[in-house]
Design a protein around this motif. Sequence first.
Motif, PDB file in Angstrom:
ATOM      1  N   ALA A 121       0.838  -1.204   0.000  1.00 19.48           N
ATOM      2  CA  ALA A 121       0.000   0.000   0.000  1.00 19.48           C
ATOM      3  C   ALA A 121       0.872   1.252   0.000  1.00 19.48           C
ATOM      4  O   ALA A 121       0.587   2.219  -0.714  1.00 19.48           O
ATOM      5  CB  ALA A 121      -0.931  -0.002   1.205  1.00 19.48           C
TER       6      ALA A 121
ATOM      7  N   GLY B 102       1.822   2.228  -3.257  1.00 17.04           N
ATOM      8  CA  GLY B 102       0.729   2.675  -4.120  1.00 17.04           C
ATOM      9  C   GLY B 102       0.267   1.626  -5.113  1.00 17.04           C
ATOM     10  O   GLY B 102      -0.388   1.948  -6.109  1.00 17.04           O
TER      11      GLY B 102
ATOM     12  N   LEU C  46      -7.607  -0.002  -3.012  1.00 25.12           N
ATOM     13  CA  LEU C  46      -7.661   1.403  -2.626  1.00 25.12           C
ATOM     14  C   LEU C  46      -6.571   1.783  -1.614  1.00 25.12           C
ATOM     15  O   LEU C  46      -6.843   2.107  -0.461  1.00 25.12           O
ATOM     16  CB  LEU C  46      -9.051   1.773  -2.072  1.00 25.12           C
ATOM     17  CG  LEU C  46     -10.232   1.488  -2.993  1.00 25.12           C
ATOM     18  CD1 LEU C  46     -11.546   1.775  -2.275  1.00 25.12           C
ATOM     19  CD2 LEU C  46     -10.117   2.301  -4.278  1.00 25.12           C
ATOM     20  N   PRO C  47      -5.297   1.759  -2.064  1.00 25.05           N
ATOM     21  CA  PRO C  47      -4.217   2.150  -1.147  1.00 25.05           C
ATOM     22  C   PRO C  47      -4.278   3.640  -0.831  1.00 25.05           C
ATOM     23  O   PRO C  47      -4.468   4.470  -1.712  1.00 25.05           O
ATOM     24  CB  PRO C  47      -2.955   1.803  -1.936  1.00 25.05           C
ATOM     25  CG  PRO C  47      -3.367   1.880  -3.372  1.00 25.05           C
ATOM     26  CD  PRO C  47      -4.807   1.456  -3.408  1.00 25.05           C
ATOM     27  N   GLU C  48      -4.156   3.947   0.464  1.00 26.34           N
ATOM     28  CA  GLU C  48      -4.186   5.336   0.910  1.00 26.34           C
ATOM     29  C   GLU C  48      -3.571   5.394   2.305  1.00 26.34           C
ATOM     30  O   GLU C  48      -3.864   4.541   3.149  1.00 26.34           O
ATOM     31  CB  GLU C  48      -5.633   5.829   0.947  1.00 26.34           C
ATOM     32  CG  GLU C  48      -5.798   7.277   1.297  1.00 26.34           C
ATOM     33  CD  GLU C  48      -7.261   7.686   1.309  1.00 26.34           C
ATOM     34  OE1 GLU C  48      -7.692   8.226   2.337  1.00 26.34           O
ATOM     35  OE2 GLU C  48      -7.953   7.448   0.313  1.00 26.34           O
ATOM     36  N   ASN C  49      -2.749   6.397   2.545  1.00 22.86           N
ATOM     37  CA  ASN C  49      -2.134   6.580   3.866  1.00 22.86           C
ATOM     38  C   ASN C  49      -1.434   5.313   4.360  1.00 22.86           C
ATOM     39  O   ASN C  49      -1.608   4.888   5.499  1.00 22.86           O
ATOM     40  CB  ASN C  49      -3.174   7.035   4.892  1.00 22.86           C
ATOM     41  CG  ASN C  49      -3.807   8.354   4.521  1.00 22.86           C
ATOM     42  OD1 ASN C  49      -3.162   9.231   3.944  1.00 22.86           O
ATOM     43  ND2 ASN C  49      -5.078   8.494   4.806  1.00 22.86           N
ATOM     44  N   ASP C  50      -0.660   4.691   3.495  1.00 26.39           N
ATOM     45  CA  ASP C  50       0.118   3.501   3.841  1.00 26.39           C
ATOM     46  C   ASP C  50      -0.729   2.309   4.277  1.00 26.39           C
ATOM     47  O   ASP C  50      -0.284   1.450   5.031  1.00 26.39           O
ATOM     48  CB  ASP C  50       1.174   3.812   4.913  1.00 26.39           C
ATOM     49  CG  ASP C  50       2.192   4.821   4.409  1.00 26.39           C
ATOM     50  OD1 ASP C  50       2.344   4.956   3.171  1.00 26.39           O
ATOM     51  OD2 ASP C  50       2.846   5.466   5.238  1.00 26.39           O
TER      52      ASP C  50
ATOM     53  N   TYR D 237      -4.466  -0.201   2.892  1.00 26.00           N
ATOM     54  CA  TYR D 237      -5.550  -0.412   1.928  1.00 26.00           C
ATOM     55  C   TYR D 237      -6.871  -0.091   2.608  1.00 26.00           C
ATOM     56  O   TYR D 237      -7.100  -0.467   3.759  1.00 26.00           O
ATOM     57  CB  TYR D 237      -5.537  -1.851   1.405  1.00 26.00           C
ATOM     58  CG  TYR D 237      -4.429  -2.098   0.410  1.00 26.00           C
ATOM     59  CD1 TYR D 237      -4.558  -1.682  -0.918  1.00 26.00           C
ATOM     60  CD2 TYR D 237      -3.252  -2.728   0.787  1.00 26.00           C
ATOM     61  CE1 TYR D 237      -3.540  -1.893  -1.835  1.00 26.00           C
ATOM     62  CE2 TYR D 237      -2.229  -2.947  -0.127  1.00 26.00           C
ATOM     63  CZ  TYR D 237      -2.386  -2.526  -1.433  1.00 26.00           C
ATOM     64  OH  TYR D 237      -1.374  -2.731  -2.339  1.00 26.00           O
ATOM     65  N   GLN D 238      -7.759   0.598   1.888  1.00 23.48           N
ATOM     66  CA  GLN D 238      -9.017   1.053   2.459  1.00 23.48           C
ATOM     67  C   GLN D 238     -10.177   0.083   2.240  1.00 23.48           C
ATOM     68  O   GLN D 238     -11.213   0.212   2.880  1.00 23.48           O
ATOM     69  CB  GLN D 238      -9.380   2.427   1.868  1.00 23.48           C
ATOM     70  CG  GLN D 238      -8.299   3.470   2.053  1.00 23.48           C
ATOM     71  CD  GLN D 238      -7.890   3.634   3.504  1.00 23.48           C
ATOM     72  OE1 GLN D 238      -8.729   3.879   4.364  1.00 23.48           O
ATOM     73  NE2 GLN D 238      -6.606   3.477   3.794  1.00 23.48           N
TER      74      GLN D 238
END
Length: 181
Positions: free
Chosen positions: A122, A125, A144-148, A150-151
């Motif tokens: 993540a 990216g 959905l990688p975000e802020n290190d 996966y969402q």
Amino acid sequence: MTVADEGSDGLREQLRLPRNMRLRLTGNGLTLVPVTGAHWTTRRRIENQIEERLPGWQPVGGFAVTPPREGHSPEPDASAVPSDRFKPGDSKIMEDQLPFVVEVVSPESEGRDHSTKADHYAMRGIPAYLVVNVLTARWTLLTLPENDGYQHSESGKFGEEIRIPVGDQTLVLDSSTFMRV
């Protein structure tokens, strides 16, 4: 993480590891781990499905993801790159070329595959990360990688379809072909 720096290839050759063993760099240092027949078979079946079901993409495995981050270049079990960017002589692939990565769980890697590696991919990216657990006959797809991290996460058991977004396509894997230990 598998040892994948410039000096590791020479170390591997000097150690002359059997084909069913891998050298891993973990928090505890270098670890020699067995790779099961279920692991190899499942990896091959995933790569075959990528080739058959994802036009314009080349399945890849046994490569290092670059650039190194936090001192590591992970070696996922499978992924795909656009066919026009595939270079048969390369053993390293830039993270921004990878639409997804797949890790097939080994007995010693189960915890890392679900936590440490997920965070690491993540952070890079990589849009999707699939964990195929041949020990439990289950899979987990993280997107959905975000802020290190996966969402989004979805899981299922072997026998269910796995739908991985790849650019403007969707790779549909038939997990009924995966092997369980």
